[in-house]
Design a protein around this motif. Structure first.
Motif, PDB file in Angstrom:
ATOM      1  N   LYS A   1       1.077  -1.534   0.045  1.00  0.00           N
ATOM      2  CA  LYS A   1      -0.087  -0.069   0.028  1.00  0.00           C
ATOM      3  C   LYS A   1       1.358   1.095   0.015  1.00  0.00           C
ATOM      4  O   LYS A   1       2.259   1.353   0.584  1.00  0.00           O
ATOM      5  CB  LYS A   1      -1.398  -0.331   1.130  1.00  0.00           C
TER       6      LYS A   1
ATOM      7  N   LYS B   1       2.058   5.236   1.072  1.00  0.00           N
ATOM      8  CA  LYS B   1       2.472   5.883   2.376  1.00  0.00           C
ATOM      9  C   LYS B   1       1.299   6.265   2.830  1.00  0.00           C
ATOM     10  O   LYS B   1       1.135   7.329   1.914  1.00  0.00           O
ATOM     11  CB  LYS B   1       3.603   6.407   2.016  1.00  0.00           C
TER      12      LYS B   1
ATOM     13  N   ALA C   1      -4.111   2.920   4.724  1.00  0.00           N
ATOM     14  CA  ALA C   1      -3.924   2.357   5.686  1.00  0.00           C
ATOM     15  C   ALA C   1      -5.206   1.080   5.129  1.00  0.00           C
ATOM     16  O   ALA C   1      -5.602   1.590   4.919  1.00  0.00           O
ATOM     17  CB  ALA C   1      -4.274   2.293   7.087  1.00  0.00           C
ATOM     18  N   ASP C   2      -5.276  -0.245   5.321  1.00  0.00           N
ATOM     19  CA  ASP C   2      -6.419  -1.197   4.993  1.00  0.00           C
ATOM     20  C   ASP C   2      -6.600  -1.217   6.785  1.00  0.00           C
ATOM     21  O   ASP C   2      -5.893  -1.884   7.919  1.00  0.00           O
ATOM     22  CB  ASP C   2      -5.313  -2.313   5.018  1.00  0.00           C
ATOM     23  N   LEU C   3      -8.091  -1.191   6.339  1.00  0.00           N
ATOM     24  CA  LEU C   3      -8.709  -1.568   8.091  1.00  0.00           C
ATOM     25  C   LEU C   3      -8.916  -3.336   8.169  1.00  0.00           C
ATOM     26  O   LEU C   3     -10.577  -3.137   7.149  1.00  0.00           O
ATOM     27  CB  LEU C   3      -9.583  -0.728   8.523  1.00  0.00           C
TER      28      LEU C   3
ATOM     29  N   GLU D   1     -10.903  -3.261  13.742  1.00  0.00           N
ATOM     30  CA  GLU D   1     -10.199  -1.495  13.470  1.00  0.00           C
ATOM     31  C   GLU D   1     -12.164  -0.976  12.993  1.00  0.00           C
ATOM     32  O   GLU D   1     -12.119  -0.103  13.085  1.00  0.00           O
ATOM     33  CB  GLU D   1      -9.242  -1.299  12.548  1.00  0.00           C
TER      34      GLU D   1
ATOM     35  N   PRO E   1       3.451  11.192   7.472  1.00  0.00           N
ATOM     36  CA  PRO E   1       2.553   9.593   8.456  1.00  0.00           C
ATOM     37  C   PRO E   1       3.223   9.696   9.415  1.00  0.00           C
ATOM     38  O   PRO E   1       4.756  10.027   9.743  1.00  0.00           O
ATOM     39  CB  PRO E   1       2.734   9.135   7.854  1.00  0.00           C
TER      40      PRO E   1
ATOM     41  N   GLN F   1      -2.278   9.981   9.135  1.00  0.00           N
ATOM     42  CA  GLN F   1      -2.548   9.233   7.915  1.00  0.00           C
ATOM     43  C   GLN F   1      -2.722   9.929   6.510  1.00  0.00           C
ATOM     44  O   GLN F   1      -2.858  11.453   7.371  1.00  0.00           O
ATOM     45  CB  GLN F   1      -3.062   8.748   7.896  1.00  0.00           C
TER      46      GLN F   1
ATOM     47  N   GLU G   1      -9.546   8.776  13.283  1.00  0.00           N
ATOM     48  CA  GLU G   1      -8.083   8.076  13.555  1.00  0.00           C
ATOM     49  C   GLU G   1      -7.927   8.604  14.673  1.00  0.00           C
ATOM     50  O   GLU G   1      -7.413   7.568  15.492  1.00  0.00           O
ATOM     51  CB  GLU G   1      -7.132   8.638  12.536  1.00  0.00           C
TER      52      GLU G   1
END
Length: 417
Positions: free
Chosen positions: A10, A12, A15-17, A21, A121, A126, A314
């Motif tokens: 992925k 920079k 994010a993968d949740l 999460e 980040p 993020q 977040e």
RNA sequence: GUGGGUGUAGCUCAGUUGGUAGAGCACCUGGUUGUGGCCCAGGUGGCCGUGGGUUCAAGUCCCAUCACUCACCCCA
């Protein structure tokens, strides 16, 4: 086997949740929806991509966000597009474009979703991040600001966050701010310029209010006795600010007056506030907002006041901790592999009855099946083995409760649900 | 854009003066017939981020590079 090509990873700051999460975000959204509905806000979803011009005009050409933090690129016809770095601009654009505004009418919207800012980040930050946003158009009154802050507070409280600090300030308006600005500049000139940090020496001319917010100890010290905005407010702004405070006081909502509180986006006037926490790293702002009476007009709309806030999901997630996933009703343990199809069809019938649960796949011993059932957290393990297949039954073993397991007729069991 | 830290098993991490790798957790299989959690035994699993260099020998030293992370800046 040969080594495959390099794994694609992925980018920079994105994010993968996974379920645990993602459940936090789902919960925040659910509580926000429910809370905001009590205040008469309707959901508005706007595009993630807008013309670059929209953000340049609304947020301000000289801000960091517009100057160096936007994901901007040309489309196939060379028009400059930008992934939204915040929500208010898009919501304001949609509001204007819909033509819904009529004098005296108040419109309230909330929205949530991803925002994009090209920054390095770090904890609580993020490049793709998520905000919950609320905006009120058409209400110049302090009551609109007060309601908004109380709504935000209620939302946070309902999430279980009761120890956050609310900071409040008034930034004045185009009537009184210039006078204050000059007073500040005069104050800085009375000091030795060399004692300020490099950034502040520049800022004291371009954006003197920002100097107040500097975290460098030397600057903090120099600025300690600087004139405060709240002493320079015009009569209207003073009265407006007093009303906002009276509403919060009346509701028993604790807050701290912070005359140094400044917002990073140019469009704010009068009321300005921030919700912060010191438990989430160096980025302390959880939510922030204020009044932006000139924005709609700046974007080519009617002369319509606005006020609103944004809340960082977040950062809320950092405070909330892991979410609990719901426990499934059953785990269907297929011990006789030849019954795989039959088991899947039985599970479908259970789900049609509204139960949640999954079916084991492939081959496995009774012991491994039971371990899987235990790990799934299911309330009951339904066993489909050789004998159950033979006589159309199912064995129900109740996990974690004092109750004998029983073998029941499958049709009868379904009918009893 | 600027600093600091870290990259060894799926996860969290050990790895001694350089001698081609270990723990805990997780996973799998068992502890007699089809019954989980606790316990016990065994097992699968690592191009030690990547590319160079030094050396008889590199996870360990040097250089580069990538990634992650914290902080500055700024913001939610």
């Amino acid at each position: 086997m040969e080594r495959a090509m390099t794994k694609i990873q992925k980018i920079k700051g994105f994010a993968d949740l996974f379920p645990e999460e993602a459940a936090q975000y789902t919960r925040m959204e659910a509580v926000a929806r429910d809370t905001f509905a009590r205040y008469g806000f309707g959901e508005l979803r706007t595009p993630l991509l807008e013309k670059t011009e929209l953000f340049a005009k609304s947020i301000g050409e000289d801000t960091d966000v517009v100057g160096k933090e936007m994901f901007t690129f040309p489309d196939r016809k060379d028009r400059s597009l930008t992934l939204r770095p915040e929500a208010t601009a898009g919501v304001a654009r949609a509001f204007i474009e819909s033509g819904a505004h009529q004098p005296g009418k108040v419109s309230k919207y909330f929205t949530f979703g991803p925002m994009f800012r090209y920054e390095r980040p770090q904890k609580g930050r993020q490049r793709q991040f998520h905000q919950i946003n609320a905006e009120v158009f058409g209400a110049p009154e302090a009551q609109a600001d007060g309601e908004l802050i109380l709504m935000l507070r209620t939302f946070l409280n309902r999430l279980g966050l009761t120890k956050l600090t609310i900071e409040l300030n008034s930034l004045g308006c185009h009537e009184c701010r210039p006078g204050y600005r000059q007073a500040l500049i005069d104050y800085y000139r009375s000091k030795d310029r060399r004692n300020f940090c490099e950034d502040c020496r520049r800022r004291m001319d371009t954006n003197p209010l920002r100097v107040l917010d500097c975290k460098v100890p030397a600057c903090k010290e120099l600025v300690k006795d600087a004139p405060v905005i709240t002493d320079h407010l015009c009569d209207d702004c003073r009265a407006h600010f007093a009303d906002v405070r009276a509403i919060l006081d009346g509701a028993g909502a604790a807050y701290e007056l912070n005359p140094r509180l400044v917002r990073g986006l140019d469009y704010y006037v009068r009321t300005c506030f921030e919700v912060s926490s010191h438990d989430i790293g160096s980025q302390t702002a959880v939510a922030g907002g204020g009044r932006y009476d000139g924005l709609i007009r700046n974007l080519g709309g009617p002369d319509c006041p606005g006020t609103g806030f944004a809340c960082g999901m977040e950062r809320l997630a950092l405070l909330l901790g892991p979410a609990e996933l719901p426990r499934p009703d059953f785990y269907l343990a297929v011990v006789d592999e030849s019954a795989a199809n039959e088991a899947m069809l039985f599970a479908q019938q259970l789900r049609d009855k509204g139960l949640t649960g999954e079916v084991s796949f492939g081959a496995g011993s009774m012991k491994s099946r039971m371990r899987a059932a235990n790990k799934s957290g299911a309330k009951a393990c339904l066993i489909l083995g050789g004998s159950e297949v033979a006589d159309g039954t199912v064995t129900v073993k109740y996990m974690a409760v004092e109750r004998e397991q029983e073998t029941l007729d499958r049709e009868g069991y379904l009918a009893s649900l």
